[in-house]
Scaffold this motif. Structure first.
Motif, PDB file in Angstrom:
ATOM      1  N   UNK A  51      -9.734  -2.610  -4.728  1.00 34.00           N
ATOM      2  CA  UNK A  51      -9.887  -2.705  -3.273  1.00 34.00           C
ATOM      3  C   UNK A  51     -11.333  -2.585  -2.804  1.00 34.00           C
ATOM      4  N   UNK A  52     -12.173  -1.923  -3.612  1.00 36.12           N
ATOM      5  CA  UNK A  52     -13.542  -1.640  -3.182  1.00 36.12           C
ATOM      6  C   UNK A  52     -14.530  -2.014  -4.278  1.00 36.12           C
ATOM      7  N   UNK A  53     -15.636  -2.627  -3.867  1.00 39.04           N
ATOM      8  CA  UNK A  53     -16.767  -2.859  -4.755  1.00 39.04           C
ATOM      9  C   UNK A  53     -17.781  -1.750  -4.520  1.00 39.04           C
ATOM     10  N   UNK A  54     -18.097  -0.994  -5.549  1.00 38.75           N
ATOM     11  CA  UNK A  54     -18.996   0.152  -5.413  1.00 38.75           C
ATOM     12  C   UNK A  54     -20.299  -0.124  -6.151  1.00 38.75           C
ATOM     13  N   UNK A  55     -21.410   0.283  -5.510  1.00 39.85           N
ATOM     14  CA  UNK A  55     -22.700   0.356  -6.193  1.00 39.85           C
ATOM     15  C   UNK A  55     -23.244   1.751  -5.947  1.00 39.85           C
ATOM     16  N   UNK A  56     -24.412   2.030  -6.494  1.00 44.83           N
ATOM     17  CA  UNK A  56     -24.992   3.368  -6.288  1.00 44.83           C
ATOM     18  C   UNK A  56     -25.401   3.575  -4.842  1.00 44.83           C
ATOM     19  N   UNK A  61     -15.395  -3.632   0.818  1.00 45.75           N
ATOM     20  CA  UNK A  61     -14.065  -4.034   0.365  1.00 45.75           C
ATOM     21  C   UNK A  61     -14.109  -5.364  -0.390  1.00 45.75           C
ATOM     22  N   UNK A  62     -13.259  -5.477  -1.380  1.00 38.82           N
ATOM     23  CA  UNK A  62     -13.050  -6.761  -2.050  1.00 38.82           C
ATOM     24  C   UNK A  62     -12.241  -7.659  -1.119  1.00 38.82           C
ATOM     25  N   UNK A  63     -11.964  -8.898  -1.572  1.00 40.39           N
ATOM     26  CA  UNK A  63     -11.134  -9.777  -0.747  1.00 40.39           C
ATOM     27  C   UNK A  63      -9.765  -9.150  -0.524  1.00 40.39           C
TER      28      UNK A  63
END
Length: 304
Positions: A51-56, A61-63
């Motif tokens: 559901x979520x794209x995480x970076x530092x 949210x993803x599609x």
């Protein structure tokens, strides 16, 4: 069909989507970021999709996350409305009241209505959100909004307060002494103007009207800002002419830090309105706020 996730997990997910930040969402929910991150991993496991794209540095949210959020917003709002009906059976209004509006309007409410409201209704938590964009209060879960009357959507019920409003052209005494006072809107082309950038990225155009003649100008200027109070402060520093809501300019005009220009070109219009959806149940906290607003405004009208 996957296992149904908990309401707390869905609320947490929506807070992250709203803030685009685990830390800010955790602060809102009273949780630690690590706890929130653990909840989201559990939610993704339950639903079987990321559901979520995480970076530092960021989260988005993803599609699949965007689609879920778009469906949850109205669903959670409907749930809040359903629970709000129970408040009608309480002896005193309680709960959370969320109101969205521009910063000058919210500041005016804080100065006039909010102190009396909170004293009368200590069981109500008031959540005031300032926003420079036009917000869909129903879709984003607000009980009410505040705008100038002309901008209130037609399908909303509006409660006027604060008297009439207008935009005024102002500058410091030193600036006007040095550069002269404009006599017509066209004269602004030969002045330094402090421009306003809207949340959309567009520059705010200055609108004037006199005797039925309307003039709209994209003014020149070396300084562009995105905050009305900062524009007023910049004008007091002799940096140019500003075009401000009367509500923002009034304190500076009263103490002589700014002087008006083109007054006969600045017409009055409908003032502020508190507005809410007419087809929805009006929760007791909002009804209590409206009643307090009307009472305070009636007293203030005697002095206007």
């Amino acid at each position: 069909m996957p296992e149904r996730p908990s309401l707390s997990d869905l609320d947490a997910f929506m807070a992250i989507v709203s803030h685009r930040s685990f830390r800010k969402a955790a602060d809102e929910l009273g949780l630690s970021p690590s706890t929130l991150s653990h909840m989201m991993r559990g939610l993704e496991t339950t639903l079987g999709v990321r559901l979520l794209n995480r970076t530092t540095r960021s989260v988005a949210p993803t599609e699949a996350g965007e689609r879920l959020a778009s469906q949850l917003r109205p669903a959670l709002s409907s749930l809040d409305r359903a629970l709000a009906v129970i408040d009608d059976f309480r002896s005193r209004p309680s709960g959370v009241l969320r109101i969205n509006g521009g910063e000058p309007a919210i500041r005016y409410l804080v100065q006039t209505v909010v102190p009396e409201f909170l004293e009368r209704f200590p069981e109500i938590a008031l959540d005031l959100v300032t926003d420079g964009r036009f917000t869909d209060i129903v879709a984003e879960g607000f009980d009410a909004g505040v705008r100038l009357g002309y901008a209130v959507p037609q399908d909303m019920i509006g409660v006027p307060f604060g008297g009439r409003a207008r935009f005024v052209t102002v500058a410091s005494p030193a600036y006007l002494e040095k550069r002269g006072t404009p006599q017509t809107p066209d004269d602004l082309k030969n002045h330094s103007c402090i421009r306003l950038r809207m949340p959309s990225g567009k520059l705010f155009r200055w609108e004037f009207e006199r005797h039925g003649q309307e003039v709209v100008i994209d003014v020149p200027g070396a300084l562009t800002l995105d905050h009305l109070e900062t524009m007023a402060e910049a004008a007091t520093r002799n940096l140019g002419i500003a075009y401000l809501p009367q509500l923002v300019a009034a304190p500076y005009l009263e103490r002589g830090a700014l002087l008006p220009a083109l007054e006969d070109w600045c017409p009055w219009m409908d003032g502020l309105m508190l507005y809410y959806a007419g087809h929805r149940h009006v929760p007791p906290p909002l009804r209590a706020f409206i009643d307090t607003l009307k009472e305070v405004d009636r007293r203030a009208a005697v002095d206007r």
